[in-house]
Design an enzyme around this catalytic site. Sequence first.
Site, PDB file in Angstrom:
ATOM      1  N   THR A  48       0.955  -1.065   0.043  1.00 34.84           N
ATOM      2  CA  THR A  48      -0.024  -0.044   0.136  1.00 34.84           C
ATOM      3  C   THR A  48       0.787   1.201  -0.142  1.00 34.84           C
ATOM      4  O   THR A  48       0.579   2.405  -0.684  1.00 34.84           O
ATOM      5  CB  THR A  48      -0.821   0.164   1.187  1.00 34.84           C
ATOM      6  OG1 THR A  48      -1.451  -1.174   1.425  1.00 34.84           O
ATOM      7  CG2 THR A  48      -2.059   0.818   1.023  1.00 34.84           C
ATOM      8  N   GLU A 274      -4.896  -5.908  -5.236  1.00 32.20           N
ATOM      9  CA  GLU A 274      -5.672  -7.330  -5.082  1.00 32.20           C
ATOM     10  C   GLU A 274      -5.811  -7.879  -6.558  1.00 32.20           C
ATOM     11  O   GLU A 274      -6.932  -8.371  -6.737  1.00 32.20           O
ATOM     12  CB  GLU A 274      -6.932  -7.286  -4.258  1.00 32.20           C
ATOM     13  CG  GLU A 274      -6.715  -6.566  -2.913  1.00 32.20           C
ATOM     14  CD  GLU A 274      -5.802  -7.309  -1.915  1.00 32.20           C
ATOM     15  OE1 GLU A 274      -5.450  -8.378  -2.320  1.00 32.20           O
ATOM     16  OE2 GLU A 274      -5.812  -6.669  -0.784  1.00 32.20           O
TER      17      GLU A 274
END
Length: 792
Positions: A48, A274
Amino acid sequence: MDDEKRYSDIKRKCFDRVFSRLNDRQKQAVYAVNGPLLVLAGAGSGKTTVLVDRVYNVLNFGLLSESDRADVPFAAAAEKLEAALQNGDAAVKDALRSLAVRPASPDEVLCITFTNKAADEFKSRLGNMLGERADGIWAGTFHSICVRILRRSIHKIGFSNSFTIYDADDTRKTIKQVLKDLHIDEKYLPDKLCAAAVSRYKEQQILPEEAKLSAREGRDEQIAEVYAEYQARLKAASALDFDDLILNTLTLFEESPETLEYYAKQFRYIFVDEFQDTNPSQNALVLALGKVWRNVCVVGDDDQSIYSFRGAVVENILSFDTAYPDARTVKLEQNYRSTGVILDAANAVISHNKGRKGKTLWTGGERGGKIEVRCLYTQTEEADFIRSQIEELHSGGEKYKDIAVLYRANALSRPIETALVKARIPYRVFGGIKYYERKEIKDIIAYLSLICNRADDLRLRRVINVPRRAIGDTTIEKIADIAANENTSMFSVIATAARRPELARSCTKLESFYTVIEELADFSASHTVAETIANAIEATGYADMLKEEMDSDREQNLRDFVSAGALYDEGAEEPNLEGFLAEISLVSDTDSYDSQEDAVSLMTVHSAKGLEFGSVFIPGFEQGIFPSQMSLDEGGVEEERRLAYVAVTRAKRRLYISYTQSRMLYGMFRPSSVSEFLDEIPPELKNFAQKTYYRRNEFADTPSERPVRHHDFYDDSHRAVEDFVKIKQPEPKPAPKAVFAPGDRVEHAIFGKGTVEEYEQMGGDALVTVSFDNGQTKKLMLSFAKLKKIQI
DNA sequence: TATCGTAGTGTTTTT
DNA sequence: CACTACGATA
């Protein structure tokens, strides 16, 4: 030439300075801004951060990462950077920024995340670095991004721009209807199976015609038929199910190339998080949107692919370099989350899977303690074990919010909840019944959808007789028949009921329903979403109905629903009813996860994706549960192993794995055996204790001590709340965020200033009654309404 | 037409 | 065991 080299070296130094928190691999991923990039990011590898920094880079430094694009002569540029290096970080950033050729503007950046929560978090992290500019980027789930696009353009393929979104329940009901009308026996073709098959088609971008052609066996043909009819009905109702949001966006792009062109040109940079959990349709969407600029960056981990039951395919990762032969690949394997022991265990388990891209996590951090493994007799004892360990952890200084219990299936939460309630440990359950799936909420939503989209027969059926208007099934079916014959919607039949002799008997009742809807619509045109909801609750007679039934919980739920609307009015850029309805139909469980609240988290492993906790418990580590029976029967054990891998890697410092010898299933005790995955963890990493050394709770289960689930706006039944409060009495709950007393002056973001009239504890939350200066009196849930105390 | 009761059915995981 | 759906009755 020398100048260029010098410039490029110094520029590199500057970048390293700005992104000094990253390791080398991470830097590679952040600097490689142009062209397609595949980031294989292991669990806890700081992906992230990489994503955020990469966007930061794109927005500030633009094409500077390509050494030959600087506008300024190399020597001058180099000098400028060199000087900046002497003057600290801010100067370096400024210098880089001033040399940027054309940094992206926020709306040229598209970030697709797995949940809305992840998108919000992403935006807020970016906001810390960029300020308000971060708000301009397109961040959201595939579904919410598609809704945004479709709201603008879906009319081009024959839907109303005010289309309705069907949730799984709506979908199932519609399929059921179709099966009935096509005279297909549900025993022969269950609606559930049918819905799954249809979904599978859509995930693979297969339209009904194609499904018909490819059908081999009889049942497939019927499924294809149902699929076609189902789509026809959705279209007639101007409704889209979850899969349609993706599929119809693709259709839109196909049939209106200029629309695709528009967006493909707009999104200079595309990021997908993802990526291992995307399905072929979603992949197609990414490729389509990326075709102009080709700056597509996907981040994923093949070992964490856990949604194939939903049509996700790892192949999207594996074939990324087929779609983009020039794609670069960066592997992030350094883990910043877990201890060495936990990582070794995770690596050991996942190494039993075949066909991996191959990746081994490592850490420079500490080794950590062994994994605690326990075998208990029953699930009650297992829950008790977890309870006792949580108490121990807590007295050792671990915060409740840093503890999670992660299970394979929602059903496993019950005994644990019971144990935690008894021990007065605050906890929060994610999953199960969602707030927006409650009957009363769905009823009001149905009214609101009708305001936006009168053609929605399904929602019309839901509320035409709720509250009672003496319109029965016979009348409803009559209307449906007429509508089918005339190829129109049920609502327009009702609108013209007066002219139809066959509806003469119920004409007045139908007219009153018609008027209700039209008046709601008129009202909504000139009022906020919150006001519209409040009006709908009153004007439909729903409020009176609940009052009559003395159902105060539901009344409270609806009040909270109004507050939800108010929150939306306040937060959205352009608040409108359609936007609100779309937003609430796309919320997920973990979207309500609040990392501030000090409570133990209980959730499925699937929901825990992307989260991390200091201490993690994994109960039910048994054959038939984890791995699940279904996977054992159908050879899907590898995905279960990935799921186990995900579960284990959620833990930062401590991991507890437990299983029982006998588990209650279907209300019957069945002997159980330990999960095959446990053996895959080397013995030296485990600390196994067969006997239970903690003290059993003296009180046996009593029916009155049922667990209570806390939801955002809601506490279960009134009765249960009382029980909960009673149990909690001697030792009050986790400290509420703010405490008010009658007489306090407070301020609310929407309603303004007011005076507290009443303050009532409810479980871990409180109900505050405030009389606002504008004359309104509201009951608000403390956790929900952001009330501020003001000094007098 | 509405309500109550019972029988049958089913449990992965979810945007 | 728990929930839903459907059918019988008022």
